[in-house]
Design an enzyme around this catalytic site. Structure first.
Site, PDB file in Angstrom:
ATOM      1  N   CYS A  24      24.514  42.895 -19.218  1.00 17.16           N
ATOM      2  CA  CYS A  24      24.575  41.815 -20.196  1.00 17.16           C
ATOM      3  C   CYS A  24      25.343  42.125 -21.487  1.00 17.16           C
ATOM      4  CB  CYS A  24      23.158  41.385 -20.555  1.00 17.16           C
ATOM      5  SG  CYS A  24      22.208  40.718 -19.173  1.00 17.16           S
ATOM      6  N   HIS A  32      21.912  39.254 -27.727  1.00 19.83           N
ATOM      7  CA  HIS A  32      21.864  40.559 -27.069  1.00 19.83           C
ATOM      8  C   HIS A  32      22.955  41.511 -27.554  1.00 19.83           C
ATOM      9  CE1 HIS A  32      20.697  42.782 -23.090  1.00 19.83           C
ATOM     10  NE2 HIS A  32      20.128  43.306 -24.171  1.00 19.83           N
TER      11      HIS A  32
END
Length: 429
Positions: free
Chosen positions: A52, A107
């Site tokens: 990610c 993130h």
């Protein structure tokens, strides 16, 4: 019409074979399919990482993960992420007068210098970490105490019980209402279909005919599709569709992690996501981990109904969007991406020579039809039987036949290219 608006949809753990425009028949994605039909679907598009954070860093900086300082997933609340001196697409567009917004997953850090607001977004609604429960917005995996992670700009907010994909859509629609009179960049970073595998009951009912766990995957993908439909519908209602370039991508391949199951203990591997016949999953540098569903649509500029078989990669988005916006590229740093608008219009082939990846101990390079993977993993826990794997992507996109023993000269050439790239980006395991 003024400067074009930019809308980027980014999904989490969505497989190459999880969308209709890539051939999925069991998972229904009518809104995405219409969007793909209105522009170009990229059939050989890559993420810059099979996990990610690095993939998101590359998308937003135009630089490969090791060059932009995010080689692996960042930690959760209170931890740094994208380095302070890295410039994002949002920062560069904001400097030129664009209104910038992020709805969804970040993130890329949660320290003051690495939050979305610090990295160029005027408005932010979403969460800082890798995932949260869709209803309580708590992070629970590996945490001694569940951590709440939902924010509006720098303020922690609480919306317990509200399904997060619907909330992300709500906030995106609100951003469009508020910024319709200015050029804008809206980054909608969906957390679906990343675990936990939550969707409202009506989405499961749509796919009652499918077996588990494909039914769960289909339900979550449908929440993405409905969100895209609502947001594109808002653009049309506001009269902004013609002047908005829309880009859609998954961050990497589908997850087969056990934690996709909602039950506490299982030895099963999750098989809900589809790679569309590509090998391996998230965390792997085989195609299933890095080749992703992707499309671009811009009415009147990008011809409709195209399927582009040329090679592209996520770092290309920053230079492409900056050139579309008429914003100069930064000259004080190396950019790994290039403008692929001519390729998207069907006017040129791929601008790329070699493409490189590095994750954990794995290395990979794509050069024309050839792809070499060193120390390949199949997912987070399993390694492939062959430590050196060479495939001809034109003949064998599923990477089923290892040609390393038959073409040692190509293995040598590509291995040397990887070693040179490692030195260039200062890559360390």
């Amino acid at each position: 019409m003024g400067k074009p608006n930019i809308l980027i949809f980014y999904c989490d753990d969505l497989g190459y074979g999880d969308v209709g425009f890539n051939g999925a028949e069991d998972v229904k994605t009518p809104h995405l399919d219409r969007l793909a039909a209105s522009g170009v679907c990229f059939t050989q598009w890559y993420s810059n990482s099979p996990v990610c954070s690095p993939s998101r860093a590359s998308l937003l900086t135009g630089r490969v993960p090791h060059r932009c300082g995010v080689p692996d997933n960042t930690e959760g609340r209170g931890f740094p992420g994208l380095p302070e001196d890295e410039l994002t697409l949002a920062q560069l567009l904001k400097k030129d007068g664009y209104k910038t917004g992020l709805c969804g997953k970040w993130h890329l850090g949660s320290t003051p210098e690495s939050t979305p607001n610090a990295k160029g977004f005027d408005s932010f609604y979403g969460f800082h970490g890798g995932c949260v429960d869709y209803y309580s917005h708590l992070f629970v995996w590996g945490a001694d105490v569940p951590l709440h992670d939902l924010w509006r700009n720098e303020e922690e907010i609480y919306e317990n019980g509200q399904y997060l994909m619907h909330s992300i859509t709500r906030e995106a629609l609100d951003f469009l209402d508020k910024n319709q009179d200015d050029p804008f960049f809206l980054y909608v970073a969906f957390n679906a279909p990343h675990y936990p595998m939550h969707a409202p009951p009506e989405y499961f009912e749509r796919f009652a005919h499918l077996p588990e766990p494909r039914r769960t995957q289909a339900a979550m993908v449908a929440t993405i599709d409905d969100a895209v439909g609502a947001i594109i519908g808002k653009l049309e209602a506001l009269g902004l569709r013609e002047n908005t370039v829309v880009y859609f991508q998954s961050d990497h391949g589908p997850s087969n992690e056990r934690r996709n199951f909602l039950r506490q203990e299982t030895d099963e591997i999750y098989t809900g996501g589809s790679t569309g016949g590509l090998r391996a999953h998230k965390a792997s540098l085989f195609e299933g981990g890095i080749r992703v569903p992707s499309l671009m649509s811009w009415p009147g500029q990008i011809p409709a109904g195209q399927r582009c078989n040329e090679v592209g990669v996520a770092v290309d988005i920053l230079p492409t969007m900056l050139n579309i916006a008429g914003v100069p590229l930064p000259q004080d740093r190396v950019l790994d991406g290039v403008d692929i608008l001519p390729m998207a219009k069907g006017q040129a082939g791929s601008p790329h020579g070699d493409l490189f990846w590095g994750f954990k101990n794995q290395r990979a390079v794509r050069r024309g039809p050839w792809k070499l993977v060193l120390h390949p993993m199949l997912d987070f826990e399993r390694f492939a039987d062959d430590d050196i794997f060479l495939a001809n992507m034109e003949d064998d996109p599923g990477e089923t036949q290892n040609l390393a023993g038959l073409r040692p000269e190509i293995v040598q050439e590509l291995t040397e290219a990887i070693q040179n790239w490692e030195r260039d980006v200062n890559l360390r395991d």
